[in-house]
Design a protein around this motif. Structure first.
Motif, PDB file in Angstrom:
ATOM      1  N   SER A 146       8.761  -4.030 -28.751  1.00 57.65           N
ATOM      2  CA  SER A 146       8.347  -5.115 -27.850  1.00 57.65           C
ATOM      3  C   SER A 146       8.192  -4.290 -26.411  1.00 57.65           C
ATOM      4  N   ALA A 147       7.628  -4.937 -25.456  1.00 54.77           N
ATOM      5  CA  ALA A 147       7.444  -4.551 -24.246  1.00 54.77           C
ATOM      6  C   ALA A 147       8.601  -4.444 -23.327  1.00 54.77           C
ATOM      7  N   TYR A 148       8.770  -3.769 -22.325  1.00 53.69           N
ATOM      8  CA  TYR A 148       9.720  -3.735 -21.297  1.00 53.69           C
ATOM      9  C   TYR A 148       9.358  -4.107 -20.096  1.00 53.69           C
ATOM     10  N   ASN A 149      10.027  -4.832 -19.236  1.00 51.55           N
ATOM     11  CA  ASN A 149       9.718  -5.023 -17.695  1.00 51.55           C
ATOM     12  C   ASN A 149      10.617  -3.820 -17.086  1.00 51.55           C
ATOM     13  N   GLN A 150      10.053  -3.689 -15.851  1.00 49.20           N
ATOM     14  CA  GLN A 150      11.113  -2.512 -15.154  1.00 49.20           C
ATOM     15  C   GLN A 150      12.382  -2.646 -15.266  1.00 49.20           C
ATOM     16  N   ASP A 151      12.947  -3.980 -14.873  1.00 45.36           N
ATOM     17  CA  ASP A 151      14.443  -3.996 -14.757  1.00 45.36           C
ATOM     18  C   ASP A 151      15.048  -3.847 -16.204  1.00 45.36           C
ATOM     19  N   ALA A 152      14.498  -3.995 -17.274  1.00 47.33           N
ATOM     20  CA  ALA A 152      14.988  -3.772 -18.677  1.00 47.33           C
ATOM     21  C   ALA A 152      15.078  -2.307 -18.830  1.00 47.33           C
ATOM     22  N   ILE A 153      14.005  -1.356 -18.307  1.00 50.80           N
ATOM     23  CA  ILE A 153      13.861   0.128 -18.314  1.00 50.80           C
ATOM     24  C   ILE A 153      15.134   0.416 -17.497  1.00 50.80           C
ATOM     25  N   GLU A 154      15.321   0.005 -16.476  1.00 46.28           N
ATOM     26  CA  GLU A 154      16.410   0.654 -15.396  1.00 46.28           C
ATOM     27  C   GLU A 154      17.586   0.481 -16.158  1.00 46.28           C
ATOM     28  N   LYS A 155      17.921  -0.675 -16.474  1.00 45.23           N
ATOM     29  CA  LYS A 155      19.281  -0.877 -17.462  1.00 45.23           C
ATOM     30  C   LYS A 155      19.291   0.080 -18.623  1.00 45.23           C
ATOM     31  N   GLN A 156      18.271   0.091 -19.496  1.00 52.54           N
ATOM     32  CA  GLN A 156      18.344   1.282 -20.609  1.00 52.54           C
ATOM     33  C   GLN A 156      18.686   2.596 -19.959  1.00 52.54           C
ATOM     34  N   LEU A 157      17.934   2.852 -18.904  1.00 50.41           N
ATOM     35  CA  LEU A 157      18.082   4.391 -18.356  1.00 50.41           C
ATOM     36  C   LEU A 157      19.285   4.384 -17.176  1.00 50.41           C
ATOM     37  N   TYR A 158      20.037   3.621 -17.153  1.00 49.40           N
ATOM     38  CA  TYR A 158      20.943   3.414 -15.908  1.00 49.40           C
ATOM     39  C   TYR A 158      21.481   4.707 -15.425  1.00 49.40           C
ATOM     40  N   GLY A 159      21.468   5.153 -14.143  1.00 46.84           N
ATOM     41  CA  GLY A 159      21.802   6.386 -13.583  1.00 46.84           C
ATOM     42  C   GLY A 159      21.074   7.566 -13.734  1.00 46.84           C
ATOM     43  N   GLY A 175       3.427 -11.114 -17.877  1.00 52.70           N
ATOM     44  CA  GLY A 175       3.892 -12.264 -18.747  1.00 52.70           C
ATOM     45  C   GLY A 175       3.786 -13.482 -18.056  1.00 52.70           C
ATOM     46  N   ASP A 176       4.083 -14.466 -19.030  1.00 49.23           N
ATOM     47  CA  ASP A 176       4.094 -16.050 -18.553  1.00 49.23           C
ATOM     48  C   ASP A 176       4.947 -16.411 -17.305  1.00 49.23           C
ATOM     49  N   ASP A 177       6.037 -15.486 -17.487  1.00 48.62           N
ATOM     50  CA  ASP A 177       7.009 -15.576 -16.277  1.00 48.62           C
ATOM     51  C   ASP A 177       6.592 -14.689 -14.866  1.00 48.62           C
ATOM     52  N   GLY A 178       5.380 -14.267 -14.851  1.00 49.81           N
ATOM     53  CA  GLY A 178       4.821 -13.750 -13.801  1.00 49.81           C
ATOM     54  C   GLY A 178       5.364 -12.013 -13.601  1.00 49.81           C
ATOM     55  N   ILE A 179       6.123 -11.439 -14.426  1.00 51.24           N
ATOM     56  CA  ILE A 179       6.701 -10.266 -14.525  1.00 51.24           C
ATOM     57  C   ILE A 179       5.815  -9.191 -15.246  1.00 51.24           C
ATOM     58  N   ALA A 180       5.527  -8.192 -14.707  1.00 53.15           N
ATOM     59  CA  ALA A 180       4.864  -6.989 -15.351  1.00 53.15           C
ATOM     60  C   ALA A 180       5.770  -6.431 -16.581  1.00 53.15           C
ATOM     61  N   TYR A 181       5.123  -6.156 -17.989  1.00 49.71           N
ATOM     62  CA  TYR A 181       5.764  -5.762 -18.855  1.00 49.71           C
ATOM     63  C   TYR A 181       5.000  -4.415 -19.463  1.00 49.71           C
ATOM     64  N   TYR A 182       5.527  -3.504 -20.074  1.00 48.06           N
ATOM     65  CA  TYR A 182       4.890  -2.140 -20.426  1.00 48.06           C
ATOM     66  C   TYR A 182       5.074  -2.147 -21.887  1.00 48.06           C
ATOM     67  N   ALA A 200      11.882   3.792  -7.866  1.00 49.12           N
ATOM     68  CA  ALA A 200      10.884   4.370  -7.469  1.00 49.12           C
ATOM     69  C   ALA A 200      10.245   5.216  -8.321  1.00 49.12           C
ATOM     70  N   THR A 201      11.012   6.016  -8.892  1.00 43.16           N
ATOM     71  CA  THR A 201      10.609   7.280  -9.913  1.00 43.16           C
ATOM     72  C   THR A 201      10.135   6.409 -11.326  1.00 43.16           C
ATOM     73  N   ILE A 202      10.775   5.446 -11.616  1.00 47.21           N
ATOM     74  CA  ILE A 202      10.488   4.816 -13.065  1.00 47.21           C
ATOM     75  C   ILE A 202       9.187   4.022 -12.633  1.00 47.21           C
ATOM     76  N   TYR A 203       8.956   3.471 -11.771  1.00 46.78           N
ATOM     77  CA  TYR A 203       7.895   2.836 -11.297  1.00 46.78           C
ATOM     78  C   TYR A 203       6.472   3.741 -11.135  1.00 46.78           C
ATOM     79  N   ARG A 204       6.624   4.924 -10.548  1.00 42.88           N
ATOM     80  CA  ARG A 204       5.653   5.853 -10.426  1.00 42.88           C
ATOM     81  C   ARG A 204       5.388   6.436 -11.578  1.00 42.88           C
ATOM     82  N   ILE A 205       6.261   6.747 -12.678  1.00 41.32           N
ATOM     83  CA  ILE A 205       6.033   7.005 -14.034  1.00 41.32           C
ATOM     84  C   ILE A 205       5.329   6.238 -14.940  1.00 41.32           C
ATOM     85  N   LEU A 206       5.839   4.877 -14.903  1.00 37.51           N
ATOM     86  CA  LEU A 206       5.121   3.799 -15.493  1.00 37.51           C
ATOM     87  C   LEU A 206       3.640   3.636 -14.927  1.00 37.51           C
TER      88      LEU A 206
END
Length: 128
Positions: A21-34, A59-66, A39-45
């Protein structure tokens, strides 16, 4: 232009290689915690979207998914498919079937983004 592959880029690529499935930036940050900052995640995405590695879906919730691109290249970055977002678990997935749309005469389509909302099969089983 060949871009340098960094450990941060590889960590994000690995994350998308293992998901369906697609991930939003918050989910990516949780998966890659620390491992890297927001900002680095945003630039890479952003770079991966520009390079045809990922595509961004609002998404329908107004959040960007990748989501990982299946057959895109830097010069040919198209996503003529629909996405499905579950109203229960909020997971957003790419639907595999491509859809051809017929626009009125004079319009030229470059790309489209459509999100269908409902209940995914996994959540539907838990509702029964």
């Amino acid at each position: 232009m060949k871009r340098r592959n960094t450990p941060q880029k590889q960590a994000i690529l690995n994350l998308f290689e293992t998901c369906s499935s697609a991930y939003n930036q918050d989910a990516i940050e949780k998966q890659l915690y620390g491992k890297m900052d927001r900002a680095t995640i945003y630039r890479i995405l952003k770079r991966f979207c520009e390079d045809g590695i990922l595509h961004k879906v609002l998404g329908d919730d107004g959040i960007a998914y990748y989501a990982k691109c299946k057959s895109c290249e830097h010069e040919n970055h198209q996503h003529n498919h629909f996405h499905f977002q579950c109203e229960d678990c909020n997971e957003l997935t790419c639907l595999k079937e491509e859809v051809n749309l017929n626009l009125p005469e004079g319009y030229e389509m470059k790309n489209y983004n459509c999100v269908i909302t409902g209940i995914c099969p996994k959540c539907k089983q838990t509702i029964k």
